[in-house]
Design a protein around this motif. Structure first.
Motif, PDB file in Angstrom:
ATOM      1  N   VAL A  25       0.851  -1.195   0.000  1.00  0.00           N
ATOM      2  CA  VAL A  25       0.000   0.000   0.000  1.00  0.00           C
ATOM      3  C   VAL A  25       0.887   1.246   0.000  1.00  0.00           C
ATOM      4  O   VAL A  25       1.808   1.360   0.812  1.00  0.00           O
ATOM      5  N   GLU A  29      -3.086   5.638  -0.542  1.00  0.00           N
ATOM      6  CA  GLU A  29      -3.854   4.486  -1.046  1.00  0.00           C
ATOM      7  C   GLU A  29      -4.459   3.668   0.092  1.00  0.00           C
ATOM      8  O   GLU A  29      -4.031   3.761   1.242  1.00  0.00           O
ATOM      9  N   LEU A  31      -5.384  -0.548   0.801  1.00  0.00           N
ATOM     10  CA  LEU A  31      -5.231  -1.934   0.336  1.00  0.00           C
ATOM     11  C   LEU A  31      -6.541  -2.646   0.666  1.00  0.00           C
ATOM     12  O   LEU A  31      -6.976  -2.627   1.832  1.00  0.00           O
ATOM     13  N   VAL A  74      -3.479   8.859   4.693  1.00  0.00           N
ATOM     14  CA  VAL A  74      -4.914   8.543   4.544  1.00  0.00           C
ATOM     15  C   VAL A  74      -5.572   8.704   5.909  1.00  0.00           C
ATOM     16  O   VAL A  74      -5.217   7.999   6.860  1.00  0.00           O
ATOM     17  N   TRP A  85     -15.293   1.160  -5.722  1.00  0.00           N
ATOM     18  CA  TRP A  85     -14.589   2.044  -6.656  1.00  0.00           C
ATOM     19  C   TRP A  85     -14.974   1.667  -8.095  1.00  0.00           C
ATOM     20  O   TRP A  85     -15.560   0.606  -8.336  1.00  0.00           O
ATOM     21  N   ARG A  88     -10.228   1.657 -11.039  1.00  0.00           N
ATOM     22  CA  ARG A  88      -8.908   1.113 -10.691  1.00  0.00           C
ATOM     23  C   ARG A  88      -8.619  -0.048 -11.651  1.00  0.00           C
ATOM     24  O   ARG A  88      -9.155  -1.150 -11.483  1.00  0.00           O
ATOM     25  N   THR A  97      -4.740  -2.268  -4.560  1.00  0.00           N
ATOM     26  CA  THR A  97      -4.570  -0.949  -3.947  1.00  0.00           C
ATOM     27  C   THR A  97      -5.395   0.030  -4.771  1.00  0.00           C
ATOM     28  O   THR A  97      -5.474  -0.094  -6.003  1.00  0.00           O
ATOM     29  N   VAL A  98      -6.038   0.972  -4.097  1.00  0.00           N
ATOM     30  CA  VAL A  98      -6.855   1.985  -4.767  1.00  0.00           C
ATOM     31  C   VAL A  98      -6.543   3.331  -4.109  1.00  0.00           C
ATOM     32  O   VAL A  98      -6.465   3.394  -2.871  1.00  0.00           O
ATOM     33  N   PRO A  99      -6.372   4.404  -4.897  1.00  0.00           N
ATOM     34  CA  PRO A  99      -6.231   5.715  -4.261  1.00  0.00           C
ATOM     35  C   PRO A  99      -7.452   5.974  -3.366  1.00  0.00           C
ATOM     36  O   PRO A  99      -8.597   5.800  -3.818  1.00  0.00           O
ATOM     37  N   ALA A 100      -7.205   6.370  -2.130  1.00  0.00           N
ATOM     38  CA  ALA A 100      -8.319   6.517  -1.175  1.00  0.00           C
ATOM     39  C   ALA A 100      -9.397   7.461  -1.704  1.00  0.00           C
ATOM     40  O   ALA A 100     -10.595   7.234  -1.523  1.00  0.00           O
ATOM     41  N   ARG A 102     -10.411   7.824  -4.608  1.00  0.00           N
ATOM     42  CA  ARG A 102     -11.219   7.242  -5.689  1.00  0.00           C
ATOM     43  C   ARG A 102     -12.137   6.144  -5.136  1.00  0.00           C
ATOM     44  O   ARG A 102     -12.731   5.382  -5.917  1.00  0.00           O
ATOM     45  N   THR A 103     -12.212   6.023  -3.814  1.00  0.00           N
ATOM     46  CA  THR A 103     -13.143   5.070  -3.213  1.00  0.00           C
ATOM     47  C   THR A 103     -14.315   5.808  -2.585  1.00  0.00           C
ATOM     48  O   THR A 103     -14.204   6.985  -2.227  1.00  0.00           O
TER      49      THR A 103
END
Ligand code: NDP
Length: 324
Positions: A25, A29, A31, A74, A85, A88, A97-100, A102-103
């Motif tokens: 992570v 981001e 995880l 984060v 999301w 991703r 892993t996703v950019p926070a 973008r969630t």
């Protein structure tokens, strides 16, 4: 981790299940252990090369799951939280892993499969009726592939705004399904002259807005089905892309407006993403959206799932379940 990856563009057989180390992570981001990954038409365009992506690489844009860890900086996401999301790349996996930013947080009590179904397809339906052509009471909307993933949600959101929905479907079974969702009329679009049928249904006027996701097979009928100064929205290529358009066609059909919108341009900021997803989550939680899950498939069945979506036989959301 287990993930679907591919090395070259092509048919479904280019997709392969691979195993490797879990991703680290990074800053900003989260995880996430993936509960469901959504299968969408755009994934088939990435796989086929219609929309090129970096290769070798992962596939799939959408998912829902539980945060396992958060990266530095984060502050508004934490382990144990359920998030979803829609953008991703590499989401056909058991951990991503996703950019926070973008969630979106999935509210307690909302079924994760439903939340997943509302991300890419739901937010698309939302921007089409709320932003591309803000539909109002009494306006007429022609909706193609109305029983599909986007289509079912688009019919419902359009009807809730007071629009009269003329729904195009390929089978009577699909027609019955969309009538139950609020479509005023159904059109067996592969078998009839769609523009002529729309004129019959609108006292010769035509539709205020046409939402065409089929593309190559339907674009000409879509222009002919719109009323003078109406809007034709080409938002998908299920049968292939719309060919280059002669602007004079817009004049000939009555000073039409047209656009080719993308979801990415309608969820640019975290605020916009949160707004659109939040509207949909609230409607679903209130029992005001019928969200149909077409089926659950194992991650190893990704190629078959894409084939199933491309066959046109699905109705609603097709999901990959990494734990299955
Ligand atoms: P759907 O569940 O709607 O499946 C596609 C449907 O298209 C089929 O069920 C079928 O419905 C119809 N169709 C017509 N011709 C064909 C063909 N030759 N092959 C396969 N299907 C065909 O998929 P999605 O909900 O995932 O996506 C719908 C469309 O929306 C796609 O074109 C996609 O690219 C687009 N999209 C666009 C976005 C954007 O922002 N621009 C974002 C998300 C999706 P029927 O049997 O009734 O003909």
């Amino acid at each position: 981790m287990r993930a679907i990856r591919f090395e070259r563009a092509g048919g479904p057989d280019v997709l392969a299940l691979v195993e490797g180390a879990d991703p680290e992570v990074g800053p900003g981001e989260v995880l996430v252990d993936v509960e469901h990954a959504g299968v969408n038409f755009i994934d088939t365009y990435h796989r086929s090369g219609l929309y090129p992506v970096p290769l070798p690489g992962g596939i799939g844009l959408e998912g829902v799951g539980v945060v396992r860890a958060v990266g530095a900086d984060v502050v508004d996401r934490h382990p144990g939280q359920r998030v979803a999301w829609a953008d991703r790349l590499g989401s056909y996996a058991d951990v991503v892993t996703v950019p926070a930013g973008r969630t979106v947080v999935v509210p307690d009590g909302l079924d994760p499969a439903t939340a997943c179904a509302l991300m890419l397809q739901g937010m698309t339906a939302h921007y089409l009726v709320a932003s591309t052509f803000p539909l109002g009471e009494g306006q007429t909307a022609l909706v193609y592939a109305a029983a599909g993933g986007v289509g079912r949600l688009l019919v419902q959101l359009a009807a809730q705004r007071g629009a009269r929905v003329l729904a195009c479907t390929s089978t009577e079974e699909k027609a019955a399904a969309v009538r139950a969702l609020g479509a005023a009329e159904t059109i067996p679009y592969r078998d009839v002259d769609v523009a002529a049928r729309v004129r019959e249904l609108t006292d010769g006027v035509g539709a205020d807005v046409v939402y065409d996701s089929v593309g190559a097979a339907t674009w000409a009928a879509s222009l002919a089905a719109a009323r003078p100064r109406g809007t034709v929205v080409f938002y998908g290529n299920a049968s292939g892309p719309v060919p280059p358009l002669d602007l004079q066609e817009l004049a000939r059909h009555g000073s039409l407006f047209t656009t080719r919108p993308r979801l990415g341009d309608h969820v640019v900021t975290t605020e916009e993403l949160t707004w659109r997803a939040g509207v949909l989550f609230d409607l679903a939680a209130a029992g005001r959206l019928d969200v149909r899950i077409h089926g659950h498939r194992p991650l190893s069945g990704a190629a078959a799932a894409q084939t199933e979506l491309e066959s046109g036989t699905t109705s609603g959301k097709l999901l990959l379940d990494p734990a299955a």
